[in-house]
Scaffold this motif. Structure first.
Motif, PDB file in Angstrom:
ATOM      1  N   ASP A  36       0.826  -1.204   0.000  1.00 52.78           N
ATOM      2  CA  ASP A  36       0.000   0.000   0.000  1.00 52.78           C
ATOM      3  C   ASP A  36       0.864   1.260   0.000  1.00 52.78           C
ATOM      4  OD1 ASP A  36      -2.339   1.475   0.043  1.00 52.78           O
ATOM      5  OD2 ASP A  36      -2.978   0.802   2.030  1.00 52.78           O
ATOM      6  N   THR A  37       0.233   2.423  -0.065  1.00 54.64           N
ATOM      7  CA  THR A  37       0.927   3.716  -0.015  1.00 54.64           C
ATOM      8  C   THR A  37       0.160   4.651   0.909  1.00 54.64           C
ATOM      9  OG1 THR A  37      -0.311   4.521  -1.932  1.00 54.64           O
ATOM     10  CG2 THR A  37       1.863   3.549  -2.366  1.00 54.64           C
ATOM     11  N   LEU A  38       0.815   5.735   1.312  1.00 50.79           N
ATOM     12  CA  LEU A  38       0.178   6.797   2.083  1.00 50.79           C
ATOM     13  C   LEU A  38      -0.085   7.958   1.134  1.00 50.79           C
ATOM     14  CD1 LEU A  38      -0.694   8.007   4.837  1.00 50.79           C
ATOM     15  CD2 LEU A  38       1.655   8.868   5.063  1.00 50.79           C
ATOM     16  N   ASN A  39      -1.311   8.462   1.149  1.00 54.61           N
ATOM     17  CA  ASN A  39      -1.671   9.554   0.249  1.00 54.61           C
ATOM     18  C   ASN A  39      -1.238  10.906   0.792  1.00 54.61           C
ATOM     19  OD1 ASN A  39      -2.961   7.877  -1.637  1.00 54.61           O
ATOM     20  ND2 ASN A  39      -4.840   7.877  -0.432  1.00 54.61           N
ATOM     21  N   SER A  45      -8.201  16.480   4.191  1.00 56.45           N
ATOM     22  CA  SER A  45      -9.466  15.765   4.126  1.00 56.45           C
ATOM     23  C   SER A  45      -9.272  14.477   3.333  1.00 56.45           C
ATOM     24  CB  SER A  45     -10.527  16.628   3.424  1.00 56.45           C
ATOM     25  OG  SER A  45     -11.634  15.853   3.027  1.00 56.45           O
ATOM     26  N   GLU A  46      -9.986  13.440   3.724  1.00 58.46           N
ATOM     27  CA  GLU A  46      -9.903  12.187   2.979  1.00 58.46           C
ATOM     28  C   GLU A  46     -10.480  12.326   1.572  1.00 58.46           C
ATOM     29  OE1 GLU A  46     -12.799   9.029   4.244  1.00 58.46           O
ATOM     30  OE2 GLU A  46     -13.174  10.489   5.842  1.00 58.46           O
ATOM     31  N   TYR A  47     -11.151  13.414   1.317  1.00 58.68           N
ATOM     32  CA  TYR A  47     -11.719  13.666  -0.004  1.00 58.68           C
ATOM     33  C   TYR A  47     -10.863  14.612  -0.843  1.00 58.68           C
ATOM     34  CZ  TYR A  47     -15.635  11.596   2.410  1.00 58.68           C
ATOM     35  OH  TYR A  47     -16.420  10.743   3.141  1.00 58.68           O
ATOM     36  N   GLY A  48      -9.781  15.136  -0.242  1.00 56.97           N
ATOM     37  CA  GLY A  48      -8.898  16.034  -0.980  1.00 56.97           C
ATOM     38  C   GLY A  48      -8.201  15.298  -2.114  1.00 56.97           C
ATOM     39  N   PRO A  49      -7.979  15.978  -3.237  1.00 55.97           N
ATOM     40  CA  PRO A  49      -7.274  15.339  -4.353  1.00 55.97           C
ATOM     41  C   PRO A  49      -5.891  14.835  -3.927  1.00 55.97           C
ATOM     42  CG  PRO A  49      -8.244  17.420  -5.044  1.00 55.97           C
ATOM     43  CD  PRO A  49      -8.399  17.343  -3.553  1.00 55.97           C
ATOM     44  N   ILE A  50      -5.516  13.673  -4.443  1.00 55.91           N
ATOM     45  CA  ILE A  50      -4.220  13.069  -4.122  1.00 55.91           C
ATOM     46  C   ILE A  50      -3.140  13.708  -4.984  1.00 55.91           C
ATOM     47  CG2 ILE A  50      -2.869  10.937  -4.118  1.00 55.91           C
ATOM     48  CD1 ILE A  50      -5.552   9.446  -3.655  1.00 55.91           C
ATOM     49  N   LEU A  51      -2.126  14.266  -4.330  1.00 55.56           N
ATOM     50  CA  LEU A  51      -1.000  14.880  -5.034  1.00 55.56           C
ATOM     51  C   LEU A  51       0.094  13.861  -5.337  1.00 55.56           C
ATOM     52  CD1 LEU A  51      -0.615  18.076  -2.812  1.00 55.56           C
ATOM     53  CD2 LEU A  51      -1.716  17.912  -5.068  1.00 55.56           C
ATOM     54  N   TRP A  71      -4.508  15.840  10.732  1.00 53.47           N
ATOM     55  CA  TRP A  71      -3.749  15.941   9.481  1.00 53.47           C
ATOM     56  C   TRP A  71      -2.496  16.766   9.703  1.00 53.47           C
ATOM     57  CZ3 TRP A  71      -5.217  13.518   4.955  1.00 53.47           C
ATOM     58  CH2 TRP A  71      -6.488  12.950   4.960  1.00 53.47           C
ATOM     59  N   CYS A  72      -1.381  16.332   9.105  1.00 50.55           N
ATOM     60  CA  CYS A  72      -0.107  17.041   9.207  1.00 50.55           C
ATOM     61  C   CYS A  72       0.273  17.591   7.831  1.00 50.55           C
ATOM     62  CB  CYS A  72       1.004  16.096   9.665  1.00 50.55           C
ATOM     63  SG  CYS A  72       0.819  15.527  11.358  1.00 50.55           S
ATOM     64  N   LYS A  73       0.731  18.835   7.808  1.00 53.40           N
ATOM     65  CA  LYS A  73       1.193  19.436   6.552  1.00 53.40           C
ATOM     66  C   LYS A  73       2.665  19.100   6.388  1.00 53.40           C
ATOM     67  CE  LYS A  73       0.788  23.512   3.707  1.00 53.40           C
ATOM     68  NZ  LYS A  73       0.326  24.909   3.646  1.00 53.40           N
ATOM     69  N   VAL A  74       3.011  18.502   5.236  1.00 50.25           N
ATOM     70  CA  VAL A  74       4.372  18.038   4.991  1.00 50.25           C
ATOM     71  C   VAL A  74       4.802  18.341   3.558  1.00 50.25           C
ATOM     72  CG1 VAL A  74       4.232  16.160   6.690  1.00 50.25           C
ATOM     73  CG2 VAL A  74       3.606  15.710   4.316  1.00 50.25           C
ATOM     74  N   GLY A  81       1.628  19.041   0.867  1.00 46.42           N
ATOM     75  CA  GLY A  81       0.242  18.652   1.069  1.00 46.42           C
ATOM     76  C   GLY A  81       0.013  18.126   2.469  1.00 46.42           C
ATOM     77  N   TRP A  82      -1.050  17.374   2.619  1.00 45.30           N
ATOM     78  CA  TRP A  82      -1.497  16.889   3.926  1.00 45.30           C
ATOM     79  C   TRP A  82      -1.560  15.366   3.946  1.00 45.30           C
ATOM     80  CZ3 TRP A  82      -2.557  20.489   7.732  1.00 45.30           C
ATOM     81  CH2 TRP A  82      -2.641  21.818   7.317  1.00 45.30           C
ATOM     82  N   SER A  83      -1.087  14.775   5.053  1.00 42.11           N
ATOM     83  CA  SER A  83      -1.202  13.336   5.291  1.00 42.11           C
ATOM     84  C   SER A  83      -1.710  13.125   6.710  1.00 42.11           C
ATOM     85  CB  SER A  83       0.148  12.633   5.124  1.00 42.11           C
ATOM     86  OG  SER A  83       0.486  12.541   3.762  1.00 42.11           O
ATOM     87  N   MET A  84      -2.340  11.982   6.934  1.00 43.19           N
ATOM     88  CA  MET A  84      -2.846  11.669   8.269  1.00 43.19           C
ATOM     89  C   MET A  84      -1.678  11.547   9.250  1.00 43.19           C
ATOM     90  SD  MET A  84      -6.200  11.406   8.324  1.00 43.19           S
ATOM     91  CE  MET A  84      -6.403  10.525   9.847  1.00 43.19           C
ATOM     92  N   CYS A  85      -1.744  12.305  10.341  1.00 45.24           N
ATOM     93  CA  CYS A  85      -0.675  12.298  11.350  1.00 45.24           C
ATOM     94  C   CYS A  85      -0.491  10.917  11.983  1.00 45.24           C
ATOM     95  CB  CYS A  85      -0.968  13.316  12.444  1.00 45.24           C
ATOM     96  SG  CYS A  85      -1.021  15.024  11.880  1.00 45.24           S
ATOM     97  N   SER A  86      -1.553  10.128  12.063  1.00 43.03           N
ATOM     98  CA  SER A  86      -1.450   8.811  12.697  1.00 43.03           C
ATOM     99  C   SER A  86      -0.551   7.865  11.914  1.00 43.03           C
ATOM    100  CB  SER A  86      -2.837   8.201  12.890  1.00 43.03           C
ATOM    101  OG  SER A  86      -3.494   8.079  11.637  1.00 43.03           O
ATOM    102  N   TYR A  87      -0.245   8.190  10.654  1.00 43.40           N
ATOM    103  CA  TYR A  87       0.642   7.367   9.839  1.00 43.40           C
ATOM    104  C   TYR A  87       2.041   7.966   9.736  1.00 43.40           C
ATOM    105  CZ  TYR A  87      -3.436   4.717   8.437  1.00 43.40           C
ATOM    106  OH  TYR A  87      -4.554   3.920   8.445  1.00 43.40           O
ATOM    107  N   LEU A  88       2.349   8.912  10.615  1.00 39.97           N
ATOM    108  CA  LEU A  88       3.663   9.560  10.599  1.00 39.97           C
ATOM    109  C   LEU A  88       4.307   9.464  11.971  1.00 39.97           C
ATOM    110  CD1 LEU A  88       2.695  12.812   8.655  1.00 39.97           C
ATOM    111  CD2 LEU A  88       3.793  10.766   7.726  1.00 39.97           C
ATOM    112  N   MET A  89       5.627   9.347  11.992  1.00 42.69           N
ATOM    113  CA  MET A  89       6.394   9.372  13.240  1.00 42.69           C
ATOM    114  C   MET A  89       7.664  10.162  12.980  1.00 42.69           C
ATOM    115  SD  MET A  89       8.290   5.710  13.602  1.00 42.69           S
ATOM    116  CE  MET A  89       9.440   5.137  12.369  1.00 42.69           C
TER     117      MET A  89
END
Length: 173
Positions: A36-39, A45-51, A71-74, A81-89
């Motif tokens: 899998d990948t992280l968007n 938002s989970e509905y935001g376009p995937i960059l 959401w974390c801005k990275v 863009g933005w990714s879910m913070c729970s998938y980042l460390m």
């Protein structure tokens, strides 16, 4: 009553002077399966376009210091863009994995191919595998308690490093 009030006041004073750990400069992806990948999305938002689709073991995601509702801005490569913070460390500068989805002990191959000699086997649901490369063509080079070789990427999940890894020491018979 007087003692409780004193304890409450001390707790408030101590908690207001306690400093929180600084946010990391860079993040790594965690909790994403090897298949899998992280968007990276244009909006938080989970509905935001995937960059961009970030690999399951992506690292070097620059923390841009803004978070909103989980959401974390990275910045990843040249994309912001933005990714879910729970998938980042905080980026530990190494990749860590656990093995999942293989019905028997997973083989560690000498080379990144199925017909390569087997160096060792991972126990079911093995954890704290250290990645030795960024993975290529579906294979990741790993170290598991000194056993080094290649494991199919699809059976790995990116994880946090173990704080107190369990070390299994063979006992003489």
């Amino acid at each position: 009553m007087k003692f409780r009030f004193s304890m409450l006041l001390a707790t408030i004073i101590l908690s207001s002077t306690t400093t929180h750990a600084a946010a990391p400069d860079f993040y790594a992806v965690v909790g994403v399966a090897g298949w899998d990948t992280l968007n990276l999305r244009s909006t938080p938002s989970e509905y935001g376009p995937i960059l961009k689709k970030i690999p399951f073991n992506g690292s070097g995601l620059r923390n841009l210091g803004k978070t909103t509702t989980g959401w974390c801005k990275v910045r990843y490569q040249n994309n912001v863009g933005w990714s879910m913070c729970s998938y980042l460390m905080a980026d530990p500068q190494k990749h860590y994995y656990s093995a999942h989805g293989y019905p028997v002990p997973l083989p560690i191959q000498a080379q990144p191919q199925l017909n390569s000699p087997i160096v060792s086997r991972l126990p079911l649901e093995a954890e704290n595998l250290v990645g030795l490369d960024n993975c290529a063509r579906g294979w990741c080079k790993i170290d598991f308690h000194g056993k080094r070789g290649y494991v199919e990427q699809k059976y790995l999940v990116s994880t946090r490093p173990a704080k107190n890894p369990i070390v299994i020491t063979p006992q003489p018979r």
